[in-house]
Design a protein around this motif. Structure first.
Motif, PDB file in Angstrom:
ATOM      1  N   GLU A 198     -23.840  50.825  22.666  1.00 32.55           N
ATOM      2  CA  GLU A 198     -22.571  51.436  22.247  1.00 32.55           C
ATOM      3  C   GLU A 198     -22.647  52.967  22.263  1.00 32.55           C
ATOM      4  N   ASN A 214     -21.836  54.061  25.542  1.00 32.73           N
ATOM      5  CA  ASN A 214     -20.517  53.584  25.970  1.00 32.73           C
ATOM      6  C   ASN A 214     -20.609  52.587  27.125  1.00 32.73           C
ATOM      7  N   SER A 269     -20.689  48.530  28.380  1.00 32.19           N
ATOM      8  CA  SER A 269     -20.319  47.163  28.029  1.00 32.19           C
ATOM      9  C   SER A 269     -21.558  46.280  28.204  1.00 32.19           C
ATOM     10  N   GLN A 270     -21.487  45.078  27.672  1.00 36.09           N
ATOM     11  CA  GLN A 270     -22.584  44.132  27.884  1.00 36.09           C
ATOM     12  C   GLN A 270     -22.755  43.862  29.376  1.00 36.09           C
ATOM     13  N   LYS A 271     -21.649  43.801  30.083  1.00 35.35           N
ATOM     14  CA  LYS A 271     -21.691  43.562  31.526  1.00 35.35           C
ATOM     15  C   LYS A 271     -22.408  44.704  32.245  1.00 35.35           C
ATOM     16  N   ASP A 272     -22.100  45.948  31.864  1.00 35.59           N
ATOM     17  CA  ASP A 272     -22.757  47.105  32.469  1.00 35.59           C
ATOM     18  C   ASP A 272     -24.261  47.080  32.214  1.00 35.59           C
ATOM     19  N   ARG A 314     -25.137  38.637  31.587  1.00 32.41           N
ATOM     20  CA  ARG A 314     -24.356  39.139  30.468  1.00 32.41           C
ATOM     21  C   ARG A 314     -24.422  38.222  29.257  1.00 32.41           C
TER      22      ARG A 314
END
Length: 78
Positions: free
Chosen positions: A16, A19, A21-24, A33
C-alpha cells in the motif's frame, strides 16, 4: 498474533505504501494474485524464497522487510 499474520500484514503495508494492487505485486513477483491475497490474510504459509520475490518486487531488502516492530519478539504465537 502468529508469524503468518505478521508477514501478511507487513506485505500489505509495504504494498500500500508503494500504491500497488495485489495484481501489480503478483505480476512483479511472478506469483498468483490469489496467493498474494491469501498470504496477506495470514491464510497461507509463505516460503522464504517467495518472501524474497515479494520484497524485491516491493523494492525493499529482506533486512528492510523484517526491520519492523512486528518481528521484534521471538514468539510466533502459534
Amino acid at each position: 498474533m502468529d508469524v503468518k499474520s505478521k508477514i501478511g500484514i507487513r506485505i500489505k503495508e509495504l504494498r500500500e505504501q508503494k500504491n500497488m494492487s495485489q495484481k501489480d505485486l503478483a505480476y512483479s513477483a511472478d506469483l498468483d494474485r490469489s496467493y498474494i491475497a491469501s498470504v496477506e490474510n495470514g491464510q497461507r504459509n509463505i516460503s522464504i524464497v517467495n518472501i524474497e520475490k515479494v520484497s524485491t518486487a516491493l523494492g525493499v531488502t529482506l533486512k528492510e522487510f523484517f526491520n519492523n516492530g512486528k518481528f521484534d519478539n521471538n514468539s510466533t504465537g502459534s
